[in-house]
Design a protein around this motif. Structure first.
Motif, PDB file in Angstrom:
ATOM      1  N   MET A  16       5.201 153.476  52.971  1.00  0.00           N
ATOM      2  CA  MET A  16       5.253 153.789  51.640  1.00  0.00           C
ATOM      3  C   MET A  16       4.200 154.744  51.473  1.00  0.00           C
ATOM      4  O   MET A  16       4.329 155.758  50.723  1.00  0.00           O
ATOM      5  CB  MET A  16       5.016 152.532  50.800  1.00  0.00           C
ATOM      6  CG  MET A  16       5.997 151.569  50.612  1.00  0.00           C
ATOM      7  SD  MET A  16       5.469 150.299  49.741  1.00  0.00           S
ATOM      8  CE  MET A  16       5.551 150.992  47.898  1.00  0.00           C
ATOM      9  N   THR A  19       5.503 158.097  52.813  1.00  0.00           N
ATOM     10  CA  THR A  19       6.394 158.558  51.944  1.00  0.00           C
ATOM     11  C   THR A  19       5.991 159.254  50.871  1.00  0.00           C
ATOM     12  O   THR A  19       6.555 160.272  50.368  1.00  0.00           O
ATOM     13  CB  THR A  19       7.768 157.480  51.532  1.00  0.00           C
ATOM     14  OG1 THR A  19       8.169 157.029  52.828  1.00  0.00           O
ATOM     15  CG2 THR A  19       8.748 158.193  50.751  1.00  0.00           C
ATOM     16  N   HIS A  20       4.919 158.688  50.176  1.00  0.00           N
ATOM     17  CA  HIS A  20       4.470 159.046  48.977  1.00  0.00           C
ATOM     18  C   HIS A  20       3.362 159.958  48.875  1.00  0.00           C
ATOM     19  O   HIS A  20       2.636 160.234  48.053  1.00  0.00           O
ATOM     20  CB  HIS A  20       4.286 158.022  47.918  1.00  0.00           C
ATOM     21  CG  HIS A  20       5.422 156.970  47.606  1.00  0.00           C
ATOM     22  ND1 HIS A  20       6.499 157.360  46.579  1.00  0.00           N
ATOM     23  CD2 HIS A  20       6.080 155.821  47.930  1.00  0.00           C
ATOM     24  CE1 HIS A  20       7.406 156.737  46.618  1.00  0.00           C
ATOM     25  NE2 HIS A  20       7.071 155.764  47.360  1.00  0.00           N
ATOM     26  N   HIS A  21       2.734 160.215  50.056  1.00  0.00           N
ATOM     27  CA  HIS A  21       1.685 160.725  50.354  1.00  0.00           C
ATOM     28  C   HIS A  21       1.528 162.463  49.502  1.00  0.00           C
ATOM     29  O   HIS A  21       0.548 162.502  48.919  1.00  0.00           O
ATOM     30  CB  HIS A  21       1.311 161.305  51.806  1.00  0.00           C
ATOM     31  CG  HIS A  21       0.171 161.857  51.927  1.00  0.00           C
ATOM     32  ND1 HIS A  21      -0.030 163.176  52.172  1.00  0.00           N
ATOM     33  CD2 HIS A  21      -1.107 161.452  52.218  1.00  0.00           C
ATOM     34  CE1 HIS A  21      -1.427 163.536  52.480  1.00  0.00           C
ATOM     35  NE2 HIS A  21      -1.988 162.618  52.334  1.00  0.00           N
ATOM     36  N   GLN A  22       2.778 163.153  49.554  1.00  0.00           N
ATOM     37  CA  GLN A  22       2.617 164.299  48.891  1.00  0.00           C
ATOM     38  C   GLN A  22       2.648 164.275  47.380  1.00  0.00           C
ATOM     39  O   GLN A  22       1.376 164.849  46.675  1.00  0.00           O
ATOM     40  CB  GLN A  22       3.892 165.105  49.160  1.00  0.00           C
ATOM     41  CG  GLN A  22       3.957 165.820  50.601  1.00  0.00           C
ATOM     42  CD  GLN A  22       2.829 166.867  50.688  1.00  0.00           C
ATOM     43  OE1 GLN A  22       1.659 166.577  51.374  1.00  0.00           O
ATOM     44  NE2 GLN A  22       2.803 168.002  50.156  1.00  0.00           N
ATOM     45  N   GLU A  23       3.200 163.212  46.666  1.00  0.00           N
ATOM     46  CA  GLU A  23       3.050 163.303  45.057  1.00  0.00           C
ATOM     47  C   GLU A  23       1.697 162.216  44.962  1.00  0.00           C
ATOM     48  O   GLU A  23       1.462 162.449  43.689  1.00  0.00           O
ATOM     49  CB  GLU A  23       4.325 162.634  44.729  1.00  0.00           C
ATOM     50  CG  GLU A  23       4.540 162.495  43.261  1.00  0.00           C
ATOM     51  CD  GLU A  23       5.782 161.788  42.707  1.00  0.00           C
ATOM     52  OE1 GLU A  23       6.028 162.174  41.536  1.00  0.00           O
ATOM     53  OE2 GLU A  23       6.305 161.316  43.546  1.00  0.00           O
ATOM     54  N   HIS A  24       1.483 161.296  45.597  1.00  0.00           N
ATOM     55  CA  HIS A  24       0.273 160.539  45.228  1.00  0.00           C
ATOM     56  C   HIS A  24      -0.690 160.475  45.999  1.00  0.00           C
ATOM     57  O   HIS A  24      -1.415 159.586  46.553  1.00  0.00           O
ATOM     58  CB  HIS A  24       1.020 159.154  45.264  1.00  0.00           C
ATOM     59  CG  HIS A  24       2.009 159.003  44.136  1.00  0.00           C
ATOM     60  ND1 HIS A  24       1.851 158.682  42.780  1.00  0.00           N
ATOM     61  CD2 HIS A  24       3.306 158.748  44.112  1.00  0.00           C
ATOM     62  CE1 HIS A  24       3.058 158.603  42.117  1.00  0.00           C
ATOM     63  NE2 HIS A  24       4.083 158.637  43.098  1.00  0.00           N
ATOM     64  N   PHE A  67       3.498 153.951  42.812  1.00  0.00           N
ATOM     65  CA  PHE A  67       4.509 154.835  43.290  1.00  0.00           C
ATOM     66  C   PHE A  67       5.732 154.997  42.748  1.00  0.00           C
ATOM     67  O   PHE A  67       6.512 155.666  43.043  1.00  0.00           O
ATOM     68  CB  PHE A  67       4.741 154.380  44.891  1.00  0.00           C
ATOM     69  CG  PHE A  67       3.520 154.655  45.598  1.00  0.00           C
ATOM     70  CD1 PHE A  67       2.368 155.424  45.573  1.00  0.00           C
ATOM     71  CD2 PHE A  67       3.369 153.649  46.904  1.00  0.00           C
ATOM     72  CE1 PHE A  67       1.234 155.541  46.295  1.00  0.00           C
ATOM     73  CE2 PHE A  67       2.303 153.480  47.824  1.00  0.00           C
ATOM     74  CZ  PHE A  67       1.219 154.610  47.522  1.00  0.00           C
ATOM     75  N   GLU A  68       6.058 153.882  41.767  1.00  0.00           N
ATOM     76  CA  GLU A  68       7.322 153.707  40.874  1.00  0.00           C
ATOM     77  C   GLU A  68       6.838 154.828  39.696  1.00  0.00           C
ATOM     78  O   GLU A  68       7.960 154.661  38.705  1.00  0.00           O
ATOM     79  CB  GLU A  68       7.646 152.452  40.629  1.00  0.00           C
ATOM     80  CG  GLU A  68       7.968 151.650  41.852  1.00  0.00           C
ATOM     81  CD  GLU A  68       8.223 150.215  41.315  1.00  0.00           C
ATOM     82  OE1 GLU A  68       8.637 149.934  40.250  1.00  0.00           O
ATOM     83  OE2 GLU A  68       8.494 149.265  42.494  1.00  0.00           O
ATOM     84  N   CYS A  70       6.033 158.448  37.926  1.00  0.00           N
ATOM     85  CA  CYS A  70       6.216 160.072  38.683  1.00  0.00           C
ATOM     86  C   CYS A  70       4.785 160.411  38.548  1.00  0.00           C
ATOM     87  O   CYS A  70       4.039 160.404  37.528  1.00  0.00           O
ATOM     88  CB  CYS A  70       7.217 160.577  37.698  1.00  0.00           C
ATOM     89  SG  CYS A  70       6.747 161.040  36.173  1.00  0.00           S
ATOM     90  N   GLY A  71       4.518 161.388  39.419  1.00  0.00           N
ATOM     91  CA  GLY A  71       3.341 162.209  39.360  1.00  0.00           C
ATOM     92  C   GLY A  71       2.785 162.855  38.022  1.00  0.00           C
ATOM     93  O   GLY A  71       1.918 162.907  37.652  1.00  0.00           O
TER      94      GLY A  71
END
Length: 202
Positions: A16, A19-24, A67-68, A70-71
């Motif tokens: 997780m 997967t979410h590193h770029q946005e979060h 993560f649920e 949006c950035g």
């Protein structure tokens, strides 16, 4: 079987983050700092390896619900709408990974609850809040204030101490709060000890 389930849960958590590193990035870096700091704090308080491991896992889990979101909403520099803010306030009970201990899950779900019942998402009070979650609340707020975010500048330690001491005994457990600021000095996170003499209102 339990070990296999736990290992699978840790792998899923790592995926997780990847997967979410770029946005979060902001959330993930905050999470990693909190996990490192609460491990040190737990060690300072004399907790055993099992409890320190639980503290670390709870800190790693605590913001996965974000993560649920949006950035664009989560890291907005503008004022959020009531709907957006209400969604963000649900993040402690959003996101779930099976295989983690009840203590770690309590930390995730309760890290925005306050002793006086003014927190969220459930408005828990006092002993209804797990002690590990009470510790994480302090670490979480400290890190959130210490580091710049998309919507705020970084605060210095004196400003953080002043702000958090305002809520000593209302939002924050006074025993943990005092110990935390002493830990920061003894672990060399700050250069001078805090003056508690005139801050304690409770």
């Amino acid at each position: 079987m339990e070990t296999a389930l736990h290992n699978k849960a840790m792998v899923k958590l790592g995926m997780m983050f990847f997967t979410h590193h770029q946005e979060h990035q902001e959330t993930i870096y905050h999470t990693l700092r909190c996990a490192k700091m609460i491990k040190g704090f737990g060690s300072y308080l004399g907790y055993d390896e099992l409890d320190i491991s639980l503290l670390e896992k709870g800190a790693l889990l605590h913001d996965i619900g974000k993560f649920e979101v949006c950035g664009e909403t989560l890291y907005a520099s503008r004022k959020l709408t009531n709907t957006e803010f209400a969604l963000i306030k649900k993040h402690p009970i959003m996101g779930h990974i099976e295989g983690f201990e009840p203590e770690a899950l309590a930390m995730k779900e309760q890290h925005h609850e306050y002793l006086d019942g003014s927190g969220y998402p459930l408005g828990l009070k006092g002993a209804e809040i797990h002690p590990f979650a009470q510790m994480l609340t302090i670490v979480d707020v400290y890190d959130a204030l210490k580091y710049a975010r998309s919507y705020k500048k970084s605060w210095n330690n004196a400003e953080i101490f002043e702000e958090m001491m305002r809520y000593r005994g209302t939002r924050f457990n006074p025993i943990y709060l005092d110990a935390f600021f002493k830990y920061l000095f003894e672990a060399s996170f700050i250069e001078e000890p805090f003056d508690f003499s005139y801050k304690k209102a409770n």
